[in-house]
Design an enzyme around this catalytic site. Sequence first.
Site, PDB file in Angstrom:
ATOM      1  N   LEU A  90      -4.605  -6.959  -4.239  1.00 21.50           N
ATOM      2  CA  LEU A  90      -4.837  -5.716  -4.960  1.00 21.50           C
ATOM      3  C   LEU A  90      -3.513  -4.996  -5.149  1.00 21.50           C
ATOM      4  CD1 LEU A  90      -8.161  -4.557  -3.317  1.00 21.50           C
ATOM      5  CD2 LEU A  90      -7.823  -5.216  -5.709  1.00 21.50           C
ATOM      6  N   HIS A 104       3.803  -1.799  -6.345  1.00 24.88           N
ATOM      7  CA  HIS A 104       3.258  -3.033  -6.938  1.00 24.88           C
ATOM      8  C   HIS A 104       2.611  -2.806  -8.307  1.00 24.88           C
ATOM      9  CE1 HIS A 104      -0.200  -1.361  -4.886  1.00 24.88           C
ATOM     10  NE2 HIS A 104       0.123  -1.840  -3.714  1.00 24.88           N
ATOM     11  N   ASN A 154      -0.888   0.791   6.851  1.00 20.50           N
ATOM     12  CA  ASN A 154      -2.350   0.588   6.858  1.00 20.50           C
ATOM     13  C   ASN A 154      -2.791  -0.347   7.982  1.00 20.50           C
ATOM     14  OD1 ASN A 154      -1.162  -1.638   5.513  1.00 20.50           O
ATOM     15  ND2 ASN A 154      -2.976  -2.008   4.277  1.00 20.50           N
ATOM     16  N   HIS A 201      -0.309   3.780  -3.981  1.00 21.06           N
ATOM     17  CA  HIS A 201      -1.169   2.680  -4.440  1.00 21.06           C
ATOM     18  C   HIS A 201      -1.909   3.223  -5.662  1.00 21.06           C
ATOM     19  CE1 HIS A 201      -3.670  -1.027  -3.884  1.00 21.06           C
ATOM     20  NE2 HIS A 201      -4.388  -0.336  -4.754  1.00 21.06           N
ATOM     21  N   LYS A 218       2.590   7.186   2.353  1.00 22.56           N
ATOM     22  CA  LYS A 218       1.837   6.318   1.450  1.00 22.56           C
ATOM     23  C   LYS A 218       0.527   6.969   1.061  1.00 22.56           C
ATOM     24  CE  LYS A 218       0.690   2.525  -0.700  1.00 22.56           C
ATOM     25  NZ  LYS A 218       0.800   1.106  -0.419  1.00 22.56           N
ATOM     26  N   HIS A 277       8.426  -2.936   0.041  1.00 16.53           N
ATOM     27  CA  HIS A 277       6.962  -2.797   0.253  1.00 16.53           C
ATOM     28  C   HIS A 277       6.468  -4.019   1.031  1.00 16.53           C
ATOM     29  CE1 HIS A 277       2.791  -1.481  -1.168  1.00 16.53           C
ATOM     30  NE2 HIS A 277       2.585  -2.573  -0.428  1.00 16.53           N
ATOM     31  N   HIS A 322      -3.238 -12.240   5.992  1.00 16.71           N
ATOM     32  CA  HIS A 322      -4.616 -12.228   6.504  1.00 16.71           C
ATOM     33  C   HIS A 322      -4.900 -13.643   6.992  1.00 16.71           C
ATOM     34  CE1 HIS A 322      -5.898  -8.330   4.808  1.00 16.71           C
ATOM     35  NE2 HIS A 322      -5.163  -8.642   3.757  1.00 16.71           N
ATOM     36  N   ALA A 362      -8.251  -8.914   0.425  1.00 14.67           N
ATOM     37  CA  ALA A 362      -7.154  -8.893  -0.539  1.00 14.67           C
ATOM     38  C   ALA A 362      -5.813  -8.953   0.169  1.00 14.67           C
ATOM     39  CB  ALA A 362      -7.240  -7.620  -1.378  1.00 14.67           C
ATOM     40  N   HIS A 366       3.809  -5.496   4.423  1.00 13.60           N
ATOM     41  CA  HIS A 366       2.806  -5.336   5.481  1.00 13.60           C
ATOM     42  C   HIS A 366       3.177  -6.254   6.634  1.00 13.60           C
ATOM     43  CE1 HIS A 366       0.056  -3.103   2.832  1.00 13.60           C
ATOM     44  NE2 HIS A 366       0.589  -3.863   1.891  1.00 13.60           N
ATOM     45  N   LEU A 367       3.428  -5.664   7.797  1.00 12.43           N
ATOM     46  CA  LEU A 367       3.802  -6.460   8.973  1.00 12.43           C
ATOM     47  C   LEU A 367       2.676  -6.588   9.983  1.00 12.43           C
ATOM     48  CD1 LEU A 367       7.459  -5.246   9.726  1.00 12.43           C
ATOM     49  CD2 LEU A 367       6.755  -7.512   8.925  1.00 12.43           C
ATOM     50  N   ARG A 368       1.617  -5.763   9.812  1.00 11.62           N
ATOM     51  CA  ARG A 368       0.514  -5.740  10.803  1.00 11.62           C
ATOM     52  C   ARG A 368       1.058  -5.400  12.188  1.00 11.62           C
ATOM     53  NH1 ARG A 368      -2.112  -5.489   6.114  1.00 11.62           N
ATOM     54  NH2 ARG A 368      -2.671  -7.512   5.238  1.00 11.62           N
ATOM     55  N   ASP A 375       5.101  -6.901  -1.160  1.00 11.57           N
ATOM     56  CA  ASP A 375       3.707  -6.658  -0.800  1.00 11.57           C
ATOM     57  C   ASP A 375       3.131  -7.840  -0.018  1.00 11.57           C
ATOM     58  OD1 ASP A 375       1.349  -5.233  -0.553  1.00 11.57           O
ATOM     59  OD2 ASP A 375       0.564  -5.840  -2.501  1.00 11.57           O
TER      60      ASP A 375
HETATM   61  C1  NCD Z   1      -2.722  -5.147   1.152  1.00  6.82           C
HETATM   62  C2  NCD Z   1      -3.114  -5.441   2.605  1.00  6.82           C
HETATM   63  O1  NCD Z   1      -3.687  -6.494   2.862  1.00  6.82           O
HETATM   64  O2  NCD Z   1      -2.810  -4.616   3.471  1.00  6.82           O
HETATM   65  N1  NCD Z   1      -3.442  -6.034   0.303  1.00  6.82           N
HETATM   66  C3  NCD Z   1      -3.103  -6.372  -0.951  1.00  6.82           C
HETATM   67  O3  NCD Z   1      -3.880  -7.064  -1.593  1.00  6.82           O
HETATM   68  N2  NCD Z   1      -1.967  -6.000  -1.497  1.00  6.82           N
HETATM   69  C4  NCD Z   1      -2.984  -3.716   0.833  1.00  6.82           C
HETATM   70  C5  NCD Z   1      -2.338  -3.252  -0.437  1.00  6.82           C
HETATM   71  O4  NCD Z   1      -1.111  -3.202  -0.543  1.00  6.82           O
HETATM   72  O5  NCD Z   1      -3.056  -2.932  -1.384  1.00  6.82           O
HETATM   73 ZN    ZN Z   2       0.723  -3.407  -0.073  1.00  4.62          ZN
END
Ligand code: NCD
Ligand code: ZN
Length: 347
Positions: free
Chosen positions: A222, A177, A44, A139, A102, A16, A254, A266, A18-20, A250
Amino acid sequence: MVNMQELTIRRPDDWHLHLRDDAVLASVLPFTARRFARAVVMPNLAPPVTNTAAALAYRERILAALPVGAVFTPLMTLYLTDTTAPEEIDRASASGAVLGCKLYPAGATTHSAAGVTDVRRIDAVLARMSERALTLQVHGEVTDPAVDIFDREARFIDQVLSPLVERHPRLRVVFEHVTTRAAVEYVCTARAGVAATVTPQHLLLNRNALFQGGIRPHLFCLPVLKREADREALRAVVAGGNPRFFLGTDSAPHARALKEAACGCAGIFSAHAGIELYAEVFEQLGVLERLEAFAAHFGADFYGLPRNSGTLTLERRAWSPPASYPLSPGELVPFRAGEQLAWAVRA
Ligand code: NCD
Ligand code: ZN
């Protein structure tokens, strides 16, 4: 083993992540690729990755951003919406590059506005996913503002997840998560084909950390950090080596300015120490020998993928993540910035 100085494990995967995109992708990807052979890449983005063509294009951008010589496979996901068509599932399956879809309840987290408003609306899509053996990544929080934020995961199990899992008895589901004792109990007793990922922050911290000496925006993610009893339940289940629970950082970057704000977003960035943090947890628990299965066996086995063939060596060597990493634009404050970590990846 007591006082282990070095630990070699099969190369792990991050189930899990996030690479943006664009410049942020280029900044964060090397951290993950150095540690993990594969990662499940969350969809996302803005706009979200809602179809196979977008997922394949995103996959190409990830591969293009890899450092020279890195060996890393992104496992792609589609972002489900109220209007996802069952035919999209056929295309995703045929592509061979999409591992699952997802489910973001609309409004539950970062970039989830286009998510699903009512899971009943996607029952035909979930049925097709069962047929095509695509996994549902969930989620798991209700979004009703009347429900206390600390109860949203438990409420989601009863109201949404458990009925969904029973309506689709062949669907493979990862409860992403997990943060609560209720989620641990649910996953332990659910039917076969239900598993969960666990983040480092939910194993290391409880909600007090959010307010230690003042508000700590870099610890806001989150689902939000929970009570100590919840953390204990997570730690006990991973210490016990239950194969339904596996690694998913996760890591969610940011820019500092977006975290240190009147309404900070988050997400905790942890890719810079994505395996080291778990080594710390497993050592605290006295089960360092179980790290390998959690990080490199259980997830692959659940997803029906081969375990990786290479290895990764961790050594006991104190180091501190820097106060920030450069990001263009801005900078990224990593988890445990300026604090000491006990384990390092051997160069
Ligand atoms: C994640 C994100 O920033 O994309 N943020 C987080 O707090 N985990 C989104 C997510 O996995 O809920
Ligand atoms: Zn996530």
